[in-house]
Scaffold this active site. Structure first.
Site, PDB file in Angstrom:
ATOM      1  N   LYS A 102       0.857  -1.190   0.000  1.00  0.00           N
ATOM      2  CA  LYS A 102       0.000   0.000   0.000  1.00  0.00           C
ATOM      3  C   LYS A 102       0.882   1.226   0.000  1.00  0.00           C
ATOM      4  O   LYS A 102       2.011   1.187   0.504  1.00  0.00           O
ATOM      5  CB  LYS A 102      -0.881   0.031   1.257  1.00  0.00           C
ATOM      6  CG  LYS A 102      -2.130   0.879   1.100  1.00  0.00           C
ATOM      7  CD  LYS A 102      -3.217   0.106   0.372  1.00  0.00           C
ATOM      8  CE  LYS A 102      -4.471   0.898   0.190  1.00  0.00           C
ATOM      9  NZ  LYS A 102      -5.554   0.034  -0.326  1.00  0.00           N
TER      10      LYS A 102
HETATM   11  P1  NAD Z   1     -12.906   7.709  -3.043  1.00  0.00           P
HETATM   12  O1  NAD Z   1     -11.910   8.735  -2.704  1.00  0.00           O
HETATM   13  O2  NAD Z   1     -13.274   7.478  -4.469  1.00  0.00           O
HETATM   14  O3  NAD Z   1     -14.277   8.012  -2.250  1.00  0.00           O
HETATM   15  C1  NAD Z   1     -14.329   8.180  -0.873  1.00  0.00           C
HETATM   16  C2  NAD Z   1     -15.723   8.675  -0.521  1.00  0.00           C
HETATM   17  O4  NAD Z   1     -15.868   8.681   0.906  1.00  0.00           O
HETATM   18  C3  NAD Z   1     -16.003  10.090  -0.998  1.00  0.00           C
HETATM   19  O5  NAD Z   1     -17.346  10.155  -1.442  1.00  0.00           O
HETATM   20  C4  NAD Z   1     -15.840  10.922   0.273  1.00  0.00           C
HETATM   21  O6  NAD Z   1     -16.568  12.131   0.254  1.00  0.00           O
HETATM   22  C5  NAD Z   1     -16.382   9.948   1.289  1.00  0.00           C
HETATM   23  N1  NAD Z   1     -15.970  10.217   2.674  1.00  0.00           N
HETATM   24  C6  NAD Z   1     -14.758  10.604   3.137  1.00  0.00           C
HETATM   25  N2  NAD Z   1     -14.803  10.761   4.471  1.00  0.00           N
HETATM   26  C7  NAD Z   1     -16.068  10.463   4.842  1.00  0.00           C
HETATM   27  C8  NAD Z   1     -16.739  10.425   6.085  1.00  0.00           C
HETATM   28  N3  NAD Z   1     -16.112  10.738   7.189  1.00  0.00           N
HETATM   29  N4  NAD Z   1     -18.057  10.059   6.096  1.00  0.00           N
HETATM   30  C9  NAD Z   1     -18.703   9.734   4.947  1.00  0.00           C
HETATM   31  N5  NAD Z   1     -18.117   9.743   3.745  1.00  0.00           N
HETATM   32  C10 NAD Z   1     -16.820  10.104   3.705  1.00  0.00           C
HETATM   33  O7  NAD Z   1     -12.378   6.362  -2.350  1.00  0.00           O
HETATM   34  P2  NAD Z   1     -12.720   4.858  -2.746  1.00  0.00           P
HETATM   35  O8  NAD Z   1     -11.738   4.400  -3.752  1.00  0.00           O
HETATM   36  O9  NAD Z   1     -14.179   4.728  -3.008  1.00  0.00           O
HETATM   37  O10 NAD Z   1     -12.348   4.105  -1.392  1.00  0.00           O
HETATM   38  C11 NAD Z   1     -13.251   4.022  -0.292  1.00  0.00           C
HETATM   39  C12 NAD Z   1     -12.829   2.873   0.604  1.00  0.00           C
HETATM   40  O11 NAD Z   1     -12.835   1.654  -0.158  1.00  0.00           O
HETATM   41  C13 NAD Z   1     -11.425   2.965   1.195  1.00  0.00           C
HETATM   42  O12 NAD Z   1     -11.432   2.330   2.454  1.00  0.00           O
HETATM   43  C14 NAD Z   1     -10.592   2.146   0.238  1.00  0.00           C
HETATM   44  O13 NAD Z   1      -9.404   1.664   0.841  1.00  0.00           O
HETATM   45  C15 NAD Z   1     -11.563   1.032  -0.057  1.00  0.00           C
HETATM   46  N6  NAD Z   1     -11.283   0.283  -1.288  1.00  0.00           N
HETATM   47  C16 NAD Z   1     -11.201   0.922  -2.495  1.00  0.00           C
HETATM   48  C17 NAD Z   1     -10.981   0.175  -3.642  1.00  0.00           C
HETATM   49  C18 NAD Z   1     -10.963   0.793  -5.017  1.00  0.00           C
HETATM   50  O14 NAD Z   1     -10.886   0.032  -6.010  1.00  0.00           O
HETATM   51  N7  NAD Z   1     -11.051   2.101  -5.160  1.00  0.00           N
HETATM   52  C19 NAD Z   1     -10.792  -1.225  -3.556  1.00  0.00           C
HETATM   53  C20 NAD Z   1     -10.892  -1.836  -2.310  1.00  0.00           C
HETATM   54  C21 NAD Z   1     -11.147  -1.070  -1.190  1.00  0.00           C
END
Ligand code: NAD
Length: 433
Positions: A120
């Site tokens: 990561k």
């Molecule tokens: P992203 O940046 O695209 O979106 C994050 C979202 O969360 C945004 O809408 C933001 O406004 C919101 N957010 C931030 N803080 C918040 C809070 N306190 N309360 C409510 N909403 C809040 O990120 P993402 O890629 O969607 O990742 C989200 C989660 O999923 C992370 O934990 C990431 O590690 C995990 N994840 C992502 C992927 C991927 O392919 N992108 C894969 C596996 C896991």
């Protein structure tokens, strides 16, 4: 001249988790290691990172001021293949968080049986405070300091919170300057630069596949399900759209600006249009659709629903809000979104929890497809990608549910037992250290 990162946004400071990501990762590991009866030496070997790197990421802003961010890349385990894991841009990034997320990737890739280890990366920058050009400069500086660690057979990053396909495109370009063009160095790229059809939706799609499988096991069909999703980014937005497409009623979504609830179901096309509008800030701030009421962050987990999907931050469900959860199924779209105390409470409340290393593994499965396509220089059809994703994820789901039955355990314990056992076996087969 300023030489410190800009202040954290107040919303993020208020949400700073009381249980750290590393504490959650430790609880996940310890419980499974006990069930596997791992010796203290093997526990130490499996848990510790292979390599941890910290770099300085300076940026001259458009106004001439200098800011210095800190970047990290943690390579947790390469026992089963190249290190694999996203790059996060968030003001809350620190070494403990990146270390915990890298370790989580090791078990996720093992559980769904893709030929990768875990890694990561992250930079403690709030991307919303930078211009596009400044973001590109931060990305290039970060990559120019870690490029020697990366490569299609060494370490393959991907998007995570705060990064996207555009950031991956800059990484392909920056890496290529030193090593020659090789799109397999990152996944989650734009289609024009070797990305895979279906990758952008893959994590959300996996969340929906595992949620509907868990519901089916409880005798529920999609039209029975009211769904609430925390986070409206890559994972949360795509999951919400695909839940609706499958016939579920999405009653609440939230992002950093707050929560939006309508018991009769939200108009997701309208919400997406609002988020993506030209003059917006990319959030749902001030969204006011018909019949929509605002929900405070602190109350979101208590929204009346059947399936609750934390898809934003770590420690979202904790000991102070767990009692308010009304859902029958919690599906972990985010990494590490439930604290160990809340996890025990959910279990006692009879709520089924689909753990992160299973529920959000759709992204890394399609990243594996993307990486394979880059080696072949051949693009698959999206329908083919989606079908193969469902097959691999459902195999992992079946493995986890049958191991949970055999152990009399939770799905989380079973998933970590399966994954850690595979990592230990690979490490042993590699021979003397
Ligand atoms: P992203 O940046 O695209 O979106 C994050 C979202 O969360 C945004 O809408 C933001 O406004 C919101 N957010 C931030 N803080 C918040 C809070 N306190 N309360 C409510 N909403 C809040 O990120 P993402 O890629 O969607 O990742 C989200 C989660 O999923 C992370 O934990 C990431 O590690 C995990 N994840 C992502 C992927 C991927 O392919 N992108 C894969 C596996 C896991």
């Amino acid at each position: 001249m300023s030489v410190v990162p800009p202040p954290l946004s107040s919303a993020l400071v208020a949400e700073q988790p009381r249980v750290s990501a590393y504490e959650i990762a430790t609880a996940n590991f310890d419980r499974a290691a006990d069930l596997l009866e791992l010796t203290p030496e093997w526990r130490k070997l499996i848990r510790s990172s292979f390599r941890e790197v910290r770099v300085e990421v300076p940026l001259y802003r458009a106004d001439g001021s200098l800011v210095v961010f800190t970047g990290y890349r943690v390579q947790h385990s390469g026992a089963r293949g190249p290190f694999k894991g996203g790059i996060r841009y968030s003001p809350l990034v620190d070494i403990d968080e990146v270390r915990a997320l890298a370790e989580t990737m090791t078990y996720k890739t093992a559980l769904v049986n893709v030929p990768f280890g875990g890694g990561k990366g992250g930079v403690n920058v709030d991307p919303r405070t930078l211009t596009t050009l400044e973001l590109e400069h931060v990305t290039r500086r970060y990559i120019s300091r870690i490029h020697l660690l990366l490569g299609p057979n060494r370490d393959v990053p991907a998007p995570d919170m705060g990064t996207n396909a555009q950031v991956m495109a800059w990484i392909v370009d920056q890496y290529g300057r030193q090593h020659g063009y090789n799109p397999a160095v990152v996944t989650g790229k734009p289609l024009e630069l070797g990305g895979s059809p279906g990758r952008e939706q893959a994590t959300g799609r996996g969340v929906v596949i595992t949620a509907l499988a868990a519901a089916r096991d409880m005798g529920l069909v999609p039209s029975d399900l009211r769904v609430a999703v925390q986070g409206f980014g890559n994972v949360g937005m795509n999951a919400a759209l695909l839940f609706a497409e499958a016939g579920c009623r999405v009653v609440a979504v939230s992002d950093v600006s707050g929560g939006y609830h309508s018991p009769s179901g939200l108009d997701l096309a309208d919400i997406r249009g609002y988020k993506e509008r030209e003059d917006g800030d990319g959030t749902l701030r001030d969204y006011a659709g018909a019949g929509v009421r605002l929900v405070e962050h602190a109350d979101f987990m208590g929204v009346d629903c059947d399936v609750l999907v934390p898809a934003a931050v770590e420690s979202a469900i904790h000991e102070d809000n767990v009692a308010s959860v009304k859902a029958r199924i919690v599906v972990e779209g985010a990494n590490l979104p439930v604290t160990p105390g809340a996890d025990r409470a959910l279990n006692e409340m009879g709520v089924l929890v689909v753990p992160d290393i299973l529920a959000n593994a759709g992204g890394v499965i399609v990243s594996y497809f993307e990486w394979s396509q880059n080696f072949q220089q051949y693009t698959w059809e999206e329908a083919d990608v989606n079908q193969r994703l469902e097959k691999m994820l459902m195999k992992a789901y079946a493995d986890v549910t049958s191991r949970a039955k055999a152990l009399g355990s939770t799905l989380r314990e079973a998933a970590f037992v399966l994954a850690i056992d595979r990592v230990v076996k690979a490490e042993k087969l590699r021979g003397s250290l």
